[in-house]
Design an enzyme around this catalytic site. Structure first.
Site, short mmCIF file in Angstrom:
data_model
loop_
_atom_site.label_atom_id
_atom_site.label_comp_id
_atom_site.label_asym_id
_atom_site.label_seq_id
_atom_site.Cartn_x
_atom_site.Cartn_y
_atom_site.Cartn_z
N ARG A 50 -3.50 -28.53 -1.65
CA ARG A 50 -4.57 -27.60 -1.82
C ARG A 50 -5.35 -28.02 -2.91
O ARG A 50 -6.59 -28.57 -2.71
CB ARG A 50 -4.22 -25.98 -1.87
CG ARG A 50 -5.25 -25.27 -1.64
CD ARG A 50 -6.21 -24.77 -2.73
NE ARG A 50 -5.42 -24.27 -4.02
CZ ARG A 50 -5.98 -24.16 -5.08
NH1 ARG A 50 -7.35 -24.34 -5.43
NH2 ARG A 50 -5.24 -24.00 -6.24
N ASP A 51 -4.93 -27.54 -4.31
CA ASP A 51 -5.98 -27.89 -5.30
C ASP A 51 -6.20 -29.40 -5.57
O ASP A 51 -7.29 -30.11 -5.84
CB ASP A 51 -5.17 -27.62 -6.60
CG ASP A 51 -6.20 -27.03 -7.73
OD1 ASP A 51 -7.60 -27.21 -7.40
OD2 ASP A 51 -5.52 -27.05 -8.86
N HIS A 62 -1.02 -23.24 -15.04
CA HIS A 62 -1.44 -24.10 -14.03
C HIS A 62 -2.36 -25.14 -14.95
O HIS A 62 -3.54 -24.65 -15.35
CB HIS A 62 -2.44 -23.45 -13.19
CG HIS A 62 -3.22 -24.05 -11.96
ND1 HIS A 62 -2.81 -24.25 -10.75
CD2 HIS A 62 -4.02 -25.07 -12.35
CE1 HIS A 62 -3.61 -25.11 -10.11
NE2 HIS A 62 -4.41 -25.47 -11.07
N HIS A 113 -4.21 -28.79 -15.88
CA HIS A 113 -5.10 -30.04 -15.33
C HIS A 113 -4.77 -31.11 -16.74
O HIS A 113 -4.90 -30.63 -17.94
CB HIS A 113 -6.48 -29.81 -15.16
CG HIS A 113 -6.56 -29.22 -13.71
ND1 HIS A 113 -7.35 -29.50 -12.70
CD2 HIS A 113 -5.89 -28.08 -13.16
CE1 HIS A 113 -7.38 -28.88 -11.63
NE2 HIS A 113 -6.42 -27.96 -12.03
N CYS A 126 -11.44 -33.96 -11.11
CA CYS A 126 -11.98 -32.75 -11.82
C CYS A 126 -13.54 -32.81 -11.43
O CYS A 126 -14.17 -33.83 -11.81
CB CYS A 126 -11.73 -32.96 -13.28
SG CYS A 126 -12.64 -31.44 -14.18
N ASN A 147 -4.82 -32.49 -11.77
CA ASN A 147 -3.86 -31.55 -11.84
C ASN A 147 -2.59 -32.46 -12.73
O ASN A 147 -2.43 -33.52 -12.53
CB ASN A 147 -3.15 -31.08 -10.83
CG ASN A 147 -4.19 -30.22 -10.11
OD1 ASN A 147 -4.90 -30.53 -9.37
ND2 ASN A 147 -3.78 -28.82 -10.23
N1 COA Z 1 -13.75 -18.85 6.07
C1 COA Z 1 -14.74 -19.51 6.83
N2 COA Z 1 -15.90 -19.07 6.71
C2 COA Z 1 -16.22 -18.19 5.80
C3 COA Z 1 -15.48 -17.51 4.98
C4 COA Z 1 -13.96 -17.93 5.01
N3 COA Z 1 -12.97 -17.63 4.31
N4 COA Z 1 -16.00 -16.89 3.92
C5 COA Z 1 -17.30 -16.73 4.55
N5 COA Z 1 -17.51 -17.92 5.48
C6 COA Z 1 -18.73 -18.34 6.01
C7 COA Z 1 -19.65 -16.91 6.46
O1 COA Z 1 -19.37 -16.47 7.86
C8 COA Z 1 -20.96 -17.61 6.46
O2 COA Z 1 -21.15 -18.38 7.69
P1 COA Z 1 -22.70 -18.48 8.28
O3 COA Z 1 -23.61 -18.98 7.21
O4 COA Z 1 -22.29 -19.60 9.25
O5 COA Z 1 -23.03 -17.13 8.81
C9 COA Z 1 -20.91 -18.42 5.19
O6 COA Z 1 -19.44 -18.82 5.18
C10 COA Z 1 -21.61 -17.80 4.13
O7 COA Z 1 -20.83 -16.67 3.89
P2 COA Z 1 -21.23 -15.56 2.54
O8 COA Z 1 -20.13 -14.39 2.95
O9 COA Z 1 -22.34 -15.34 2.39
O10 COA Z 1 -20.48 -16.23 1.59
P3 COA Z 1 -20.91 -17.30 0.21
O11 COA Z 1 -22.06 -18.22 1.06
O12 COA Z 1 -21.53 -16.33 -0.75
O13 COA Z 1 -19.60 -17.99 -0.04
C11 COA Z 1 -17.45 -17.81 -0.52
C12 COA Z 1 -18.68 -17.24 -0.78
C13 COA Z 1 -16.38 -17.14 -1.24
C14 COA Z 1 -16.90 -17.57 0.91
C15 COA Z 1 -17.39 -19.55 -0.71
O14 COA Z 1 -18.08 -19.53 -2.07
C16 COA Z 1 -16.04 -20.18 -0.87
O15 COA Z 1 -15.42 -20.10 0.25
N6 COA Z 1 -15.80 -20.63 -2.07
C17 COA Z 1 -14.48 -21.17 -2.17
C18 COA Z 1 -14.50 -22.18 -3.18
C19 COA Z 1 -13.06 -22.67 -3.74
O16 COA Z 1 -11.98 -22.61 -2.74
N7 COA Z 1 -12.78 -23.16 -4.70
C20 COA Z 1 -11.56 -23.59 -5.23
C21 COA Z 1 -10.59 -22.87 -5.32
S1 COA Z 1 -10.55 -22.32 -7.24
ZN ZN Z 2 -6.24 -26.35 -10.52
#
Ligand code: COA
Ligand code: ZN
Length: 310
Positions: free
Chosen positions: A20-21, A214, A216, A247, A256
């Site tokens: 994942r990470d 955790h 890095h 990173c 990591n």
């Molecule tokens: N799985 C799949 N699709 C998702 C989702 C999920 N968990 N959450 C939101 N979406 C989709 C929505 O359906 C929407 O799709 P559409 O544009 O086709 O309708 C789109 O993503 C935007 O949704 P919204 O609720 O407005 O979210 P956002 O654009 O503000 O993004 C997150 C918020 C949290 C969903 C997004 O920033 C994200 O997934 N971040 C993860 C980052 C990450 O994993 N970082 C590393 C870990 S530390």
């Molecule tokens: Zn990390």
């Protein structure tokens, strides 16, 4: 006068986060079947936890857009948990449909990072997690909470340990039973590890059993930080096979802390993990050709170099 090292834990639970990470920070898209093979090998190496993937927006992390297919391909071992990251209820629904039994939610100790990472304030992220965590608990699932930027933020620089404590308390109040303290950009030094853990355990009265670290290795301080954490009683440590993951804020830098490097140090110190180091090396060797670069794990590099000259 005899000098003795402070007591160290007899065993450490190593939480493998490479699939994942690690993979979310690699530039390449690794084929789904290779991810499944990697996860399978890591579990077979004896790792008690292999964080498998993320049910986040595929636009945010395209590398993990095959999360459902990855989960469908895993033949779970009873000795291993395969948690996934879930940012909101949509992710939770996808995870449940994929048969996931353990999740992690994630926020940060600094506002700018939280905005960039999940497009919310810290307070908003906590409100979004609340029903997700409640549902997970009703389903009897384990829930971990990640706090990113505990030791520094790519946008704000220094982070006040009291900000970490506030987020930690809020997550624990929701019923989360494990917190992972993340040095997202690899800037921590051992004194900071001491300061943050002392605050959480002292003023925060958070039991050490609920905390994991955790790190890095971006600036080479990860193992030194682990050692201080162990001396303070931490016995749950995150790492990534091969040191997978870069990173995003320091392109080309190490990612990591590598599982091999961690295991080498722990085993050398007589600390049990139940993990077979050579089998982790074999897992890294399987995934390495798909990365486009040599894995950054020092143990892995030394191992592969010595097997060429032998
Ligand atoms: N799985 C799949 N699709 C998702 C989702 C999920 N968990 N959450 C939101 N979406 C989709 C929505 O359906 C929407 O799709 P559409 O544009 O086709 O309708 C789109 O993503 C935007 O949704 P919204 O609720 O407005 O979210 P956002 O654009 O503000 O993004 C997150 C918020 C949290 C969903 C997004 O920033 C994200 O997934 N971040 C993860 C980052 C990450 O994993 N970082 C590393 C870990 S530390
Ligand atoms: Zn990390």
């Amino acid at each position: 006068m005899a000098f003795v090292l402070p007591a160290l834990p007899a065993s450490v639970r190593v939480v493998e986060v490479g699939p994942r990470d690690g993979l979310q920070n690699e530039k390449v898209q690794v084929p789904t079947e290779q991810k499944i093979r990697f996860i399978t090998q890591l579990a077979a190496a004896g790792l008690p936890v292999v964080e498998a993937t993320s049910f986040v927006s595929p636009r945010a992390i395209p590398q993990l857009s095959d999360a459902s297919a990855v989960m469908a391909g895993i033949q779970p071992l009873p000795s291993t948990m395969y948690p996934v990251l879930v940012p909101n209820m949509k992710g939770m629904e996808r995870a449940l449909a994929a048969g996931v039994r353990s999740i992690a939610v994630f926020t940060a100790a600094s506002e700018s990072f939280t905005r960039h990472n999940i497009n919310m304030t810290i307070a908003e992220s906590l409100e979004i997690f609340r029903p997700v965590v409640a549902l997970a608990k009703r389903e009897g699932m384990g829930v971990r909470g990640y706090i990113s930027t505990v030791f520094g933020c790519p946008y704000e620089g220094d982070v006040d340990p009291h900000a970490v404590l506030a987020v930690a308390r809020a997550l624990l109040d929701m019923g989360i039973e494990e917190l992972s303290l993340g040095d997202t950009i690899g800037v921590a030094t051992p004194n900071q590890v001491y300061d943050v853990l002392a605050l959480l355990m002292g003023e925060g009265a958070i039991p050490i059993d609920w905390l994991a670290v955790h790190f890095h290795d971006t600036r080479g301080t990860a193992l030194a930080n682990v050692l201080v954490a162990l001396q303070m009683g931490i016995h749950s440590v995150d790492s990534s096979a091969g040191g997978l993951g870069g990173c995003p804020y320091a392109p080309g830098a190490a990612g990591n802390l590598a599982t091999e490097d961690l295991l080498y140090m722990l085993h050398g110190m007589g600390i049990q993990t139940g993990v077979d180091l050579e089998k982790v090396v074999a897992a890294t060797r399987t995934i390495a050709p798909y990365l486009g670069h040599m894995p950054t794990s020092k143990y892995f590099q030394a191992h592969e170099a010595s097997s060429i000259t032998a």
